[in-house]
Design a protein around this motif. Structure first.
Motif, short mmCIF file in Angstrom:
data_model
loop_
_atom_site.label_atom_id
_atom_site.label_comp_id
_atom_site.label_asym_id
_atom_site.label_seq_id
_atom_site.Cartn_x
_atom_site.Cartn_y
_atom_site.Cartn_z
N GLY A 1 0.79 -1.22 0.00
CA GLY A 1 0.00 0.00 0.00
C GLY A 1 0.82 1.27 0.00
O GLY A 1 0.41 2.28 -0.58
N GLY B 1 -4.15 0.15 -6.72
CA GLY B 1 -5.54 -0.14 -6.44
C GLY B 1 -6.19 -1.06 -7.46
O GLY B 1 -7.05 -1.87 -7.11
N GLN C 1 -7.15 0.65 2.11
CA GLN C 1 -7.58 0.41 0.74
C GLN C 1 -8.36 -0.89 0.62
O GLN C 1 -9.35 -0.98 -0.12
CB GLN C 1 -6.36 0.42 -0.18
#
Length: 743
Positions: free
Chosen positions: A258, A294, A331
């Motif tokens: 991340g 993502g 996320q």
């Protein structure tokens, strides 16, 4: 009566804010209490009926009763003796006892008994109830909702409690495997295994294939890719050493990096954690998939096909472990939405600072305004992987730091140089006096920061600009080989792996002291971190190791700075001559690989139970220190993973009033440390009663100092065991502490 109350309550506008004369405060509460009492009485009556002698039974009921009596008799014969009584502490801590008794072994059920009406014994052993604290609540939920989704019936759930426990243990992971089902699972075992000889001893081809596959997945992150390649080489050399089991389970691991989604002007602490972990997981033969953005994360999470139904089927998942960092877990939560909690057992989160239990628990953190971006995830504290044992409640993963491979430089003159570690222009601006003092004593000073982001770097400092990992490491090694180097901190970033990595190469660290200590109340940066400890210096761990690894610099005591610099220069020159490292053995690649293997050998960290194999590291001696917290950090940092080994000797102590469990364990024995994984044993009224302590008054609450005793006969227990903390203390309470004696 209960139905009448419920019906009457349903006819009015009800709720805490609906006005006067409603049934909220009395009727609904009373109905719930009565319903719970009736359910409990029902259970008691059933057990009394089935266990009483001389009950009038006939046919299958008689045979069922006889079989239960026979099982009860056999259980009594194998029942272990009660634990020894508690020795209540006086001014010095005294031992409570050893571990809790193990449950009796279960017998196999004969087929003829089933035909005659005998039912399987689906009772969960007492010890397993503490290891799986959510099991009973899940069973009760399924009692009401098992018909809501047809997939439950497809998995064999037929409305009986036994079928539900089988589902919750063999399809999901909320309950333990029932004793009479274990042999069936062994016969149909579907776990893939890694063979040690094929993977490590004679597995050069397999290791190279895994390395290339991992580097290909990191093509979009060149900085991390380079660090992983560097780490792989040192870990591969250590992997062929002895002390490994014949095999270990092969997991399907999704790693979402991340931190790469955020702009960085210096590799964050997560970069070092990620490099070692990815290399270790790939080297040990696990099936590793990496996402670095993502889009990749969403594509992988869509493979969790059971996210669309309440009937999860976790054991059939294409992902067994989801590793990410504190940025990545937010996320993941965004992508999964309401399904985030369903996959909680999969998560392993790299947390450089650690995450203290009080920030992890949602109800406690919100009610006490402990607000950070990652507060209130309600995970097991062991699911957070720290690079140092900041708190023993988290899993100490550590780092893999190979020793420097340099030629002997004893014939070279000592020309010690400096490397300045600090980013943020304000840090450089505030350190003008300190930098001028350093210039008086050292001829050459280096750094590697962005010139655009740091315009206040003095002209006499050689700024190499942003370097990749190979260039950065090469610069430090060249300083060591040319007569010695010193790693200089300017106060920020805090508790970063870089000073420890430099110390492993032979560069001592000039560690700035903070006056007053920094914490959430006086540091904007720490206010966003899920910890509450106070930082007395830039690197508290190196401070606990002392010289020659770390030299404290107090800018307010200017007259002492020259002597401190002289000692650091002598240590740097000696390290260069002898090619020595100031890093404990716990950071060797072999010790690190053992922890990675143990981490992924555990099928689930949702259990409260400890991991099985984390005792490979050696403990350093506890230092004689007036600061107990520092001494505890020094002891735990040597091999904190051993604190979660189930085979170690655990004793329970009743601490002195106002002391933390860390202090109690240290004072009880200079060779013991707080063992949070064993707290569930002593967090029970019956356990205390069996060991000689009678509880006249009992209170359950979410206090960070529970379990504890406030006065004779006043026992306080913790409602949510994930809130247990080794380091909390409160006047008026004597804490009940599990302590693991060090080997």
């Amino acid at each position: 009566y209960v139905k009448s109350l419920a019906s009457e309550t349903g006819e009015v506008v009800d709720g805490p804010y609906s006005g006067r004369l409603t049934g909220y405060d009395l009727k609904k509460t009373l109905a719930v209490m009565l319903h719970d009492m009736m359910r409990r009485l029902d259970r008691i009556e059933n057990r009394l009926f089935s266990g009483a002698g001389g009950v009038n039974c006939s046919g299958s009921d008689s045979r069922l009763h006889e079989a239960k009596l026979r099982d009860a008799a056999m259980s009594r014969q194998t029942q272990p003796p009660p634990p020894p009584p508690i020795q209540v502490q006086q001014p010095a801590s005294s031992s409570l006892s050893g571990a809790a008794p193990a449950p009796a072994a279960s017998d196999e059920v004969d087929a003829s008994m089933l035909l005659s009406g005998y039912q399987e014994n689906c009772e969960i052993p007492l010890e397993s109830k503490f290891e799986y604290p959510d099991c009973q609540a899940k069973v009760e939920w399924m009692m009401k909702h098992w018909r809501d989704d047809p997939c439950y019936a497809r998995h064999g759930v037929d409305g009986s409690e036994c079928s539900m426990k089988i589902f919750l243990s063999e399809v999901e992971e909320f309950c333990p495997i029932l004793p009479f089902r274990q042999h069936l699972l062994r016969q149909n075992e579907s776990v893939a295994w890694v063979n040690r000889r094929q993977q490590l001893d004679n597995g050069a081809v397999a290791r190279e294939s895994a390395r290339l596959s991992l580097l290909e997945q990191l093509a979009g992150a060149p900085g991390l890719r380079e660090r992983v390649n560097q780490r792989w080489q040192s870990l591969a050399s250590a992997a062929v050493e002895g002390g490994w089991p014949d095999r270990w389970p092969r997991r399907r691991v999704l790693a979402h990096v991340g931190y790469l989604s955020q702009p960085q002007h210096w590799p964050p602490a997560e970069a070092a954690q990620w490099a070692d972990l990815l290399a270790g997981v790939g080297l040990l033969g696990h099936r590793l998939t990496v996402s670095i953005d993502g889009v990749g994360l969403r594509r992988q999470l869509l493979k969790l096909n059971y996210a669309k139904t309440e009937c999860q089927g976790k054991r059939d998942s294409v992902i067994t472990h989801l590793v990410t960092d504190l940025v990545g877990i937010l996320q993941v939560r965004s992508v999964l939405g309401k399904s985030f909690a369903r996959f909680a057992c999969l998560y392993r989160i790299l947390a450089p600072f650690g995450v203290e239990p009080k920030f992890n628990d949602q109800s406690f953190s919100s009610s006490n305004e402990l607000n950070t971006p990652v507060s209130g995830l309600d995970l097991s504290p062991m699911q957070y992987l720290s690079w140092l044992p900041f708190t023993l409640e988290n899993f100490y993963l550590g780092l893999a730091l190979p020793p420097p491979a340099l030629p002997n430089m004893t014939n070279l003159p000592s020309r010690v140089e400096l490397f300045i570690f600090g980013f943020g222009n304000s840090v450089w601006k505030d350190a003008a006096f300190y930098l001028a003092e350093l210039r008086k004593h050292f001829r050459r000073i280096h750094t590697a920061v962005s010139p655009e982001q740091h315009p206040d770097v003095p002209a006499y400092v050689v700024n190499h600009g942003l370097l990749n990992y190979t260039q950065y490491r090469g610069l430090l090694l060249s300083m060591v080989s040319n007569g010695g180097g010193i790693f200089v901190g300017l106060g920020f970033p805090y508790e970063h792996p870089a000073p420890l990595e430099a110390a492993s190469l032979g560069l001592p660290f000039l560690n700035l002291r903070f006056k007053p200590p920094l914490d959430r109340t006086n540091s904007d940066y720490l206010r966003e971190i899920p910890v509450s400890r106070k930082l007395r210096s830039q690197d508290a761990y190196l401070e606990s190791l002392g010289e020659p690894a770390s030299f404290l610099v107090d800018l307010e005591a200017k007259q002492l700075i020259p002597a401190t610099l002289a000692r650091a220069a002598a240590a740097a020159a000696a390290a260069s001559a002898n090619v020595s490292s100031s890093v404990p053995k716990d950071f060797t690649p072999a010790a690190y690989l053992a922890r990675v293997r143990a981490l992924f050998s555990a099928p689930s960290l949702c259990r409260v139970a400890p991991l099985d194999d984390l005792s490979t590291s050696s403990w350093a001696a506890v230092r004689n220190s007036t600061d107990v917290a520092t001494a505890a950090a020094a002891a735990a940092a040597a091999a904190a993973a051993s604190a979660y080994s189930g085979g170690a000797d655990v004793l329970f102590y009743l601490g002195v009033e106002g002391r933390s469990c860390s202090e109690t364990c240290l004072s009880a024995s200079k060779r013991s440390v707080c063992a949070p994984d064993q707290m569930r044993v002593i967090n029970r009224r019956l356990e205390l009663q069996e060991r000689g302590i009678r509880c006249k008054r009992i209170r359950y609450d979410n206090s960070l100092v529970f379990p504890a005793i406030s006065k004779p006969g006043h026992c306080h227990f913790l409602s949510h065991e994930r809130l247990f903390s080794c380091d909390e203390r409160l006047n008026g309470y004597s804490r009940l502490c599990p302590c693991r004696r060090l080997a």
